[in-house]
Design an enzyme around this catalytic site. Structure first.
Site, PDB file in Angstrom:
ATOM      1  N   PRO A 173       0.817  -1.212   0.000  1.00 17.50           N
ATOM      2  CA  PRO A 173       0.000   0.000   0.000  1.00 17.50           C
ATOM      3  C   PRO A 173       0.853   1.264   0.000  1.00 17.50           C
ATOM      4  CG  PRO A 173      -0.860  -1.605   1.548  1.00 17.50           C
ATOM      5  CD  PRO A 173       0.466  -2.136   1.078  1.00 17.50           C
ATOM      6  N   GLU A 174       0.374   2.274  -0.707  1.00 18.67           N
ATOM      7  CA  GLU A 174       1.089   3.546  -0.806  1.00 18.67           C
ATOM      8  C   GLU A 174       0.670   4.479   0.320  1.00 18.67           C
ATOM      9  OE1 GLU A 174       2.627   4.590  -4.222  1.00 18.67           O
ATOM     10  OE2 GLU A 174       2.407   2.591  -5.060  1.00 18.67           O
ATOM     11  N   LYS A 232       4.362   5.026   5.310  1.00 18.79           N
ATOM     12  CA  LYS A 232       3.596   3.795   5.165  1.00 18.79           C
ATOM     13  C   LYS A 232       3.369   3.093   6.503  1.00 18.79           C
ATOM     14  CE  LYS A 232       5.294   3.023   0.464  1.00 18.79           C
ATOM     15  NZ  LYS A 232       5.837   2.035  -0.482  1.00 18.79           N
ATOM     16  N   ARG A 286      12.688  -3.434  -7.029  1.00 16.17           N
ATOM     17  CA  ARG A 286      11.237  -3.303  -7.098  1.00 16.17           C
ATOM     18  C   ARG A 286      10.806  -3.384  -8.563  1.00 16.17           C
ATOM     19  NH1 ARG A 286       9.806  -0.350  -2.469  1.00 16.17           N
ATOM     20  NH2 ARG A 286       7.618  -0.619  -3.020  1.00 16.17           N
TER      21      ARG A 286
END
Length: 289
Positions: free
Chosen positions: A2-3, A51, A252
């Site tokens: 999640p951002e 986050k 990533r």
């Protein structure tokens, strides 16, 4: 993972449900803190930091959590809370007030620390894109000084907190910047544009359940490049591609358009990529979007 805007919304939801209310039940299913008793204490506030979620509780303690890739916090009505939630093997934390219960599922991190020592867990983070500490010039300076590709620099939470792979990819596409370009080569003005764009996108995103960079809230129309490898670029029609970015094992997944963003990335072998989810589609990395 999640951002920052999703985590901000999570913290807001938990705050609305628990702030000012007495904890009547707490079940922390994490080895180091499983015996902690929070009953009788009131929730002061729940806030996000990048986050991370910080649940501040009366008596000077903070319940800290990080969602990692698959975690989430749910809010359910306490009077009708189904027993199945307590038996759920994915449950890592349960915090109940008389009217609402917060359920932490598949959490990646869970800590109980003195509030005065929150910095031990989040002090390394850069300016929070959605926080009261947002400092645009400091964030720009951090990214500009990073000796790594701009995509990796944006994802490094020590530079600025809250940007994940989705908003990183969308930001760089909208700015026509190749993810593997070095920040120093973009210059201060170039990095400023990138940081400002990321800030605007995430600030707008926190107000909506569906994150969108295109203006459409339809799930199949919400993004320009993120999760769209093997499909045509919405701007030029070239096939959107995906390739790893960063240093192993911290690499990533980065989606981008080679035509709009300056050519193939150095980690992209150029082979045909089918749309995600189709037979023969590009494999997702361990740290996928």
């Amino acid at each position: 993972m999640p951002e920052g805007d999703t985590v901000w919304r999570t913290a807001q939801r938990l705050h609305a449900a628990l702030a000012g209310r007495v904890i009547v039940e707490a079940d922390l299913r994490w080895p180091e803190i499983s015996t902690a008793d929070l009953r009788g204490r009131s929730t002061l506030e729940v806030v996000s930091r990048g986050k991370h979620v910080l649940h501040r509780i009366e008596g000077g303690v903070t319940l800290h959590s990080h969602l990692r890739m698959e975690g989430q916090w749910r809010v359910e009505a306490t009077p009708t809370l189904a027993e199945r939630w307590r038996r759920n093997p994915q449950l890592r934390a349960l915090v109940s007030a008389p009217d609402w219960t917060a359920l932490g599922l598949r959490l990646g991190m869970l800590d109980l620390v003195p509030t005065a020592r929150e910095g031990d867990l989040v002090g390394h983070l850069g300016p929070d894109v959605l926080g009261p500490d947002w400092d645009r010039d400091r964030a720009v300076g951090n990214v500009l000084a990073a000796p790594v590709p701009i995509g990796a620099a944006l994802l490094d939470q020590r530079n600025l907190a809250g940007v994940g792979t989705m908003w990183c990819a969308e930001t760089l596409f909208l700015e026509r910047v190749q993810p593997w370009a070095l920040p120093a080569d973009l210059g201060r003005e170039g990095v400023e544009r990138v940081v400002d764009r990321a800030h605007r996108l995430i600030d707008q995103g926190r107000h909506h359940a569906v994150q969108s960079s295109t203006g459409s809230r339809r799930l199949d129309e919400a993004h320009y490049v993120h999760a769209r490898s093997g499909r045509p670029c919405r701007r030029c029609g070239t096939t959107v591609r995906v390739a790893p970015i960063g240093v192993p094992p911290q690499e990533r997944t980065m989606f981008y358009c080679p035509t709009c963003q300056g050519g193939l990335g150095p980690t992209d072998d150029g082979r045909r990529q089918n749309p995600l989810g189709s037979s023969g589609g590009a494999r997702r990395s361990r740290r996928s979007y």
